[in-house]
Design an enzyme around this catalytic site. Structure first.
Site, PDB file in Angstrom:
ATOM      1  N   GLN A  96      46.327  39.861  36.124  1.00 52.44           N
ATOM      2  CA  GLN A  96      46.172  39.403  37.928  1.00 52.44           C
ATOM      3  C   GLN A  96      45.670  40.562  38.705  1.00 52.44           C
ATOM      4  O   GLN A  96      45.712  41.862  38.508  1.00 52.44           O
ATOM      5  CB  GLN A  96      46.950  39.134  38.346  1.00 52.44           C
ATOM      6  N   HIS A  98      44.483  40.794  43.406  1.00 53.62           N
ATOM      7  CA  HIS A  98      44.986  40.059  44.784  1.00 53.62           C
ATOM      8  C   HIS A  98      43.247  40.131  45.431  1.00 53.62           C
ATOM      9  O   HIS A  98      42.663  41.034  45.610  1.00 53.62           O
ATOM     10  CB  HIS A  98      46.121  40.693  44.748  1.00 53.62           C
ATOM     11  N   GLU A 133      49.432  46.817  47.544  1.00 53.46           N
ATOM     12  CA  GLU A 133      51.033  46.667  46.854  1.00 53.46           C
ATOM     13  C   GLU A 133      51.599  48.294  46.565  1.00 53.46           C
ATOM     14  O   GLU A 133      50.827  48.974  45.923  1.00 53.46           O
ATOM     15  CB  GLU A 133      51.507  45.598  46.080  1.00 53.46           C
ATOM     16  N   HIS A 266      45.358  45.022  36.894  1.00 54.20           N
ATOM     17  CA  HIS A 266      47.300  44.642  36.791  1.00 54.20           C
ATOM     18  C   HIS A 266      47.890  44.019  35.960  1.00 54.20           C
ATOM     19  O   HIS A 266      47.065  42.401  36.232  1.00 54.20           O
ATOM     20  CB  HIS A 266      47.736  46.034  37.921  1.00 54.20           C
ATOM     21  N   ARG A 285      44.971  35.068  38.623  1.00 56.59           N
ATOM     22  CA  ARG A 285      45.221  35.446  36.963  1.00 56.59           C
ATOM     23  C   ARG A 285      44.523  35.015  35.669  1.00 56.59           C
ATOM     24  O   ARG A 285      43.275  34.256  36.421  1.00 56.59           O
ATOM     25  CB  ARG A 285      46.493  34.837  37.099  1.00 56.59           C
TER      26      ARG A 285
END
Length: 413
Positions: A96, A98, A133, A266, A285
Site C-alpha cells: 500500500q 498513502h 506515518e 510499503h 492498495r
C-alpha cells in the site's frame, strides 16, 4: 486529564495474543485483534471517561475545539490532527501507499461526486487528509518500505538465476532510476493472470534454490528472498509478491522507528508497534490483500524515487526521555522510560496530548489531580491541562516496577 479507552479494530492479519496481553484481556482473543485506535477519527473514535460516563473523543473535540485543542484548533480546522495506534501484525498487511494532501482532497471529492458510499469497501478515499506515518517497534518489527536502489535490485534478480527474469533485470540495469522502477513495477503489477501464473512459480523456485545454497555459503539477500516465499504462501498467485522484490526489507529493533511519507510503497510484515499518523484512513492498495485493490489509483500516487532505509532513531533528551523527529507538522512522538522508584518527570508541557502506557503502570499528576494509567490504556490531556508529570508505580503484573510511556502531540513547524 481523563482516561481514554482505545477503539479495537479486528482484521484478519491481526494477533490473537499481542493486544489481548497488552490490555490484560483473555488470551487468546476470540478474533484477531489488529489495531487499537486512540484518536478522534470519525471511523472509530476513542472514548473519554468523564465523571463516570463515556464520551466520544470526536464529540468532545467538536463541542469545544478551543478548549480541547487550544491554539492549534484554527490551524487544523478544529480537528485533532493526529491518530495514535497500537498495531499488532501476525501476518503481512497489504502492499500500500498513502496520498498527498492534494491527492486526498481530489480523490475524496471525486468519489463523493461519483456517489461511492463513505463506508463502501470499494472506497479509496475516506477523508480529505494525507497520511504521513511513523511506527515505533515494541518488539522486533519487520517491514517492506520504499523502493530499493535499482542497482542492488538488479543484483537480486540476477542472483535468483531465473532465465525468465533476465529481461526484467536488463530493463532495470539499462535505466537504474525512478523511471526504470516505474516501468518494471507497472509491468509486474499489471501482468495478465496467465503471464503471472507462468512467471511467478519460476521465480519462487529460484528463491528456494537461493536459500538452499545460502545455507552453505551465505548470501546477502536471504531476508528478501525468504519474505517473497512467505508472501507467496499467504497470497498465492498475487503480483504483489513480485513487487515485494523491489522494496527495502527492514527490521526494526524495539525503540527504532520507521517514517513513511506520501507515496512510499510499503507493507508491514509482522510485529507490534506504536503508530502515529496524520488523522486519516486513506489507503491505496496494490496487492497482498483480500480488500479492494486499485492499481491505477495506486500508480497515480506512488513515489518511485529509490528510498534509503527510512529508519528513525530516537533522540535521547535525558536518561528517561526520547523523541522521534519527523517532518510531519501534524504529530510528534516522545517515549519515556520510567524507572522504578524514580522521581516524576515532566511528560506534558501542554495539550492536546494522548499519553499511552505500553509497559507497567504510570501515575500522571497535575497538582492534586492524579490518574493511574494501566498498560494498554491511555489518557487524554486537553489544551486546558498542562504541566503533567509521570512516574512508574508498581503493579501486580510488573516485576521490576518500571514503565514505558508514549506521548503523542501536535508537531512543531
Amino acid at each position: 486529564m481523563h482516561e481514554l479507552v482505545g477503539a479495537l479494530r479486528s482484521y484478519a492479519w491481526g494477533s490473537r495474543t499481542a493486544l489481548a496481553q497488552l490490555r490484560g484481556g483473555p488470551v487468546p482473543s476470540a478474533h484477531p485483534e489488529a489495531e487499537l485506535w486512540f484518536g478522534a477519527h470519525p471511523a472509530d473514535p476513542a472514548r473519554v471517561q468523564i465523571n463516570g460516563h463515556s464520551e466520544s473523543l470526536l464529540a468532545l473535540v467538536n463541542a469545544d475545539p478551543q478548549h480541547e485543542l487550544g491554539p492549534v484548533a484554527g490551524e487544523f480546522g478544529g480537528r485533532l490532527p493526529f491518530l495514535l495506534k497500537i498495531l499488532a501484525a501476525e501476518e503481512p498487511l497489504s502492499l500500500q501507499a498513502h496520498p498527498s494532501i492534494e491527492q486526498a482532497r481530489a480523490g475524496f471529492a471525486r468519489e463523493n461526486h461519483s456517489g461511492v458510499a463513505i463506508d463502501s469497501p470499494m472506497r479509496n478515499y475516506r477523508d480529505e487528509n494525507h497520511k504521513p506515518e511513523l511506527v515505533v517497534a515494541l518488539d522486533r518489527f519487520e517491514a517492506l518500505a520504499g523502493f530499493r536502489d535499482p542497482r542492488r535490485t538488479v543484483q537480486l534478480l540476477e542472483a535468483l538465476g531465473v532465465p525468465e527474469l533476465s529481461q526484467y533485470a536488463e530493463l532495470l540495469a539499462a535505466q537504474p532510476d525512478s523511471a526504470g522502477l516505474r516501468t518494471l513495477f507497472t509491468t509486474w503489477i499489471a501482468l495478465p493472470q496467465g503471464s503471472l501464473s507462468m512467471l511467478l512459480p519460476k521465480v519462487l523456485d529460484g528463491c528456494v534454490r537461493y536459500l538452499s545454497e545460502a545455507r552453505s555459503n551465505g548470501k546477502e539477500f536471504v531476508a528478501e528472498v525468504r519474505t517473497a516465499l512467505e508472501l507467496a504462501e499467504a497470497y498465492p498467485g498475487d503480483a504483489g509478491v513480485l513487487a515485494a522484490l523491489l522494496l527495502n526489507r527492514i527490521t526494526l529493533e524495539p525503540g527504532e522507528g520507521l517514517f513513511l511519507d506520501a507515496g512510499n510503497l510499503h507493507a508491514y510484515l509482522r510485529g507490534v508497534g506504536v503508530e502515529i499518523m496524520a488523522n486519516s484512513d486513506n489507503v491505496l492498495r496494490g496487492g497482498l490483500t483480500p480488500k479492494h485493490v486499485d492499481v491505477p489509483e495506486l500508480l497515480r500516487v506512488l513515489d518511485f524515487e529509490p528510498l534509503d532505509l527510512p529508519i528513525v532513531e530516537a533522540q535521547r533528551v535525558s536518561d528517561s526521555v526520547f523523541r522521534y523527529h519527523t517532518p510531519a507538522p501534524e504529530f510528534a512522538l516522545s517515549r519515556f522510560e520510567l524507572a522504578a522508584g524514580a522521581e516524576p518527570v515532566r511528560a506534558v508541557q501542554s495539550g492536546p496530548v494522548i499519553a499511552l502506557v505500553t509497559r507497567g503502570r504510570v501515575k500522571l499528576s497535575q497538582g492534586n489531580h492524579e490518574l493511574i494509567v494501566e498498560r494498554g490504556h491511555a489518557a487524554w490531556i486537553s489544551a486546558a491541562d498542562g504541566g503533567i508529570r509521570a512516574r512508574a508505580v508498581a503493579g501486580d503484573d510488573d516485576a521490576d516496577g518500571s514503565a514505558q510511556l508514549f506521548c503523542a502531540a501536535v508537531g512543531e513547524e
